[in-house]
Design a protein around this motif. Structure first.
Motif, PDB file in Angstrom:
ATOM      1  N   THR A 126      52.503  54.324  99.401  1.00  0.00           N
ATOM      2  CA  THR A 126      52.365  53.780 100.754  1.00  0.00           C
ATOM      3  C   THR A 126      53.378  52.670 101.032  1.00  0.00           C
ATOM      4  N   LEU A 127      54.143  52.283 100.018  1.00  0.00           N
ATOM      5  CA  LEU A 127      55.060  51.153 100.135  1.00  0.00           C
ATOM      6  C   LEU A 127      56.511  51.636 100.094  1.00  0.00           C
ATOM      7  N   ASP A 128      57.423  50.717 100.385  1.00  0.00           N
ATOM      8  CA  ASP A 128      58.842  51.038 100.346  1.00  0.00           C
ATOM      9  C   ASP A 128      59.280  51.386  98.928  1.00  0.00           C
ATOM     10  N   LEU A 129      59.962  52.508  98.791  1.00  0.00           N
ATOM     11  CA  LEU A 129      60.532  52.930  97.518  1.00  0.00           C
ATOM     12  C   LEU A 129      61.938  53.463  97.767  1.00  0.00           C
ATOM     13  N   SER A 130      62.822  53.248  96.810  1.00  0.00           N
ATOM     14  CA  SER A 130      64.152  53.843  96.896  1.00  0.00           C
ATOM     15  C   SER A 130      64.006  55.349  96.701  1.00  0.00           C
ATOM     16  N   ALA A 131      65.052  56.084  97.004  1.00  0.00           N
ATOM     17  CA  ALA A 131      65.029  57.534  96.797  1.00  0.00           C
ATOM     18  C   ALA A 131      64.764  57.868  95.325  1.00  0.00           C
ATOM     19  N   ALA A 132      65.388  57.119  94.431  1.00  0.00           N
ATOM     20  CA  ALA A 132      65.189  57.344  92.997  1.00  0.00           C
ATOM     21  C   ALA A 132      63.733  57.067  92.597  1.00  0.00           C
ATOM     22  N   ASP A 133      63.167  55.994  93.144  1.00  0.00           N
ATOM     23  CA  ASP A 133      61.775  55.662  92.816  1.00  0.00           C
ATOM     24  C   ASP A 133      60.817  56.697  93.407  1.00  0.00           C
ATOM     25  N   LYS A 134      61.132  57.215  94.592  1.00  0.00           N
ATOM     26  CA  LYS A 134      60.291  58.280  95.178  1.00  0.00           C
ATOM     27  C   LYS A 134      60.313  59.517  94.303  1.00  0.00           C
ATOM     28  N   ALA A 135      61.486  59.850  93.788  1.00  0.00           N
ATOM     29  CA  ALA A 135      61.606  61.017  92.898  1.00  0.00           C
ATOM     30  C   ALA A 135      60.830  60.781  91.613  1.00  0.00           C
ATOM     31  N   GLU A 136      60.916  59.576  91.087  1.00  0.00           N
ATOM     32  CA  GLU A 136      60.175  59.247  89.864  1.00  0.00           C
ATOM     33  C   GLU A 136      58.676  59.295  90.113  1.00  0.00           C
ATOM     34  N   LEU A 137      58.233  58.774  91.249  1.00  0.00           N
ATOM     35  CA  LEU A 137      56.819  58.818  91.604  1.00  0.00           C
ATOM     36  C   LEU A 137      56.327  60.265  91.689  1.00  0.00           C
ATOM     37  N   ALA A 138      57.107  61.112  92.304  1.00  0.00           N
ATOM     38  CA  ALA A 138      56.729  62.536  92.419  1.00  0.00           C
ATOM     39  C   ALA A 138      56.615  63.167  91.033  1.00  0.00           C
ATOM     40  N   ARG A 139      57.453  62.737  90.123  1.00  0.00           N
ATOM     41  CA  ARG A 139      57.439  63.294  88.765  1.00  0.00           C
ATOM     42  C   ARG A 139      56.255  62.809  87.940  1.00  0.00           C
ATOM     43  N   VAL A 140      55.879  61.529  88.087  1.00  0.00           N
ATOM     44  CA  VAL A 140      54.854  60.958  87.209  1.00  0.00           C
ATOM     45  C   VAL A 140      53.439  60.992  87.771  1.00  0.00           C
ATOM     46  N   SER A 141      53.278  61.118  89.076  1.00  0.00           N
ATOM     47  CA  SER A 141      51.922  61.039  89.638  1.00  0.00           C
ATOM     48  C   SER A 141      51.283  62.410  89.820  1.00  0.00           C
TER      49      SER A 141
ATOM     50  N   LYS B 270      45.155  54.850  80.607  1.00  0.00           N
ATOM     51  CA  LYS B 270      44.256  54.480  81.707  1.00  0.00           C
ATOM     52  C   LYS B 270      44.655  55.258  82.960  1.00  0.00           C
ATOM     53  N   LYS B 271      44.415  56.550  82.924  1.00  0.00           N
ATOM     54  CA  LYS B 271      44.909  57.463  83.960  1.00  0.00           C
ATOM     55  C   LYS B 271      44.312  57.190  85.347  1.00  0.00           C
ATOM     56  N   ASP B 272      43.021  56.856  85.432  1.00  0.00           N
ATOM     57  CA  ASP B 272      42.410  56.591  86.740  1.00  0.00           C
ATOM     58  C   ASP B 272      43.018  55.358  87.394  1.00  0.00           C
ATOM     59  N   GLU B 273      43.181  54.292  86.598  1.00  0.00           N
ATOM     60  CA  GLU B 273      43.797  53.081  87.128  1.00  0.00           C
ATOM     61  C   GLU B 273      45.257  53.346  87.517  1.00  0.00           C
ATOM     62  N   ALA B 274      45.943  54.160  86.706  1.00  0.00           N
ATOM     63  CA  ALA B 274      47.335  54.502  86.997  1.00  0.00           C
ATOM     64  C   ALA B 274      47.435  55.214  88.338  1.00  0.00           C
ATOM     65  N   GLN B 275      46.532  56.143  88.585  1.00  0.00           N
ATOM     66  CA  GLN B 275      46.571  56.904  89.838  1.00  0.00           C
ATOM     67  C   GLN B 275      46.404  55.977  91.042  1.00  0.00           C
ATOM     68  N   LYS B 276      45.590  54.938  90.908  1.00  0.00           N
ATOM     69  CA  LYS B 276      45.437  53.963  92.000  1.00  0.00           C
ATOM     70  C   LYS B 276      46.763  53.263  92.285  1.00  0.00           C
ATOM     71  N   GLN B 277      47.496  52.908  91.218  1.00  0.00           N
ATOM     72  CA  GLN B 277      48.791  52.245  91.401  1.00  0.00           C
ATOM     73  C   GLN B 277      49.805  53.201  92.020  1.00  0.00           C
ATOM     74  N   PHE B 278      49.796  54.454  91.585  1.00  0.00           N
ATOM     75  CA  PHE B 278      50.716  55.446  92.151  1.00  0.00           C
ATOM     76  C   PHE B 278      50.414  55.689  93.629  1.00  0.00           C
ATOM     77  N   THR B 279      49.131  55.747  93.964  1.00  0.00           N
ATOM     78  CA  THR B 279      48.730  55.944  95.363  1.00  0.00           C
ATOM     79  C   THR B 279      49.201  54.775  96.215  1.00  0.00           C
ATOM     80  N   LEU B 280      49.030  53.568  95.699  1.00  0.00           N
ATOM     81  CA  LEU B 280      49.488  52.383  96.424  1.00  0.00           C
ATOM     82  C   LEU B 280      51.013  52.396  96.555  1.00  0.00           C
ATOM     83  N   ALA B 281      51.719  52.708  95.468  1.00  0.00           N
ATOM     84  CA  ALA B 281      53.184  52.753  95.506  1.00  0.00           C
ATOM     85  C   ALA B 281      53.672  53.722  96.571  1.00  0.00           C
TER      86      ALA B 281
END
Length: 172
Positions: A157-172, A144-155
């Motif tokens: 805009t929110l607080d993320l650890s450095a590790a989570d930011k790196a993971e977000l950059a990798r997966v989105s 469900k790539k379109d729905e996933a992109q909405k969650q990544f976009t929301l993530a």
């Protein structure tokens, strides 16, 4: 907190010195002792401290939730899920066990089941960046790539650890 931080940074002697004067019936201290043992890969010792914490405060959800995190990190997904279930039963409005339960289901390659946990956790922590990151990963795994992109976009805009930011950059 200091003792656990020291252990996570590899200062095990410092961690043991910091935790030593704490009382034997202090619930957060028992969990900290488990965390220190876990950081040293002393799994039996960590499990013993987690069990003591659960016995000390059987109605509290923090020890089973933290124990579940440790079990998940060890790759013991079924055991972790049982701890997250226990934590959720003790504190049904605590989002962490629900989110981690979803992560454990993802580790078991069950994204469809994980997708049931993330919206449930969102009810209690709607602005938790990691939750939306992991939700997006589950949606991606479920195709469900379109729905996933909405969650990544929301993530993003929110607080993320450095590790989570790196993971977000990798997966989105």
């Amino acid at each position: 907190y200091l003792a656990v931080a020291q252990a996570r940074l590899g200062s095990f002697a410092g961690a043991e010195r910091s935790i030593a004067p704490t009382p034997g019936d202090c619930y957060p201290c028992l969990i900290a002792r488990a965390g220190i043992a876990e950081a040293q890969h002393q799994r039996e010792r960590a499990d013993w401290w987690f069990a003591r914490a659960e016995e000390a405060a059987p109605s509290f959800a923090f020890a089973p939730a933290e124990w579940g995190v440790a079990l998940l990190a060890r790759g013991q997904t079924d055991e972790a899920i049982e701890k997250f279930k226990t934590a959720n039963q003790k504190s049904p409005h605590f989002a962490d066990p629900l989110e981690m339960w979803g992560e454990a289901l993802m580790a078991k390659k069950q994204p469809d089941q994980a997708l049931a946990k993330f919206p449930e956790a969102e009810k209690y922590a709607p602005n938790w960046g990691r939750l939306h990151l992991k939700w997006g990963e589950a949606l991606t795994s479920a195709g469900k790539k379109d729905e996933a992109q909405k969650q990544f976009t929301l993530a993003a805009t929110l607080d993320l650890s450095a590790a989570d930011k790196a993971e977000l950059a990798r997966v989105s």
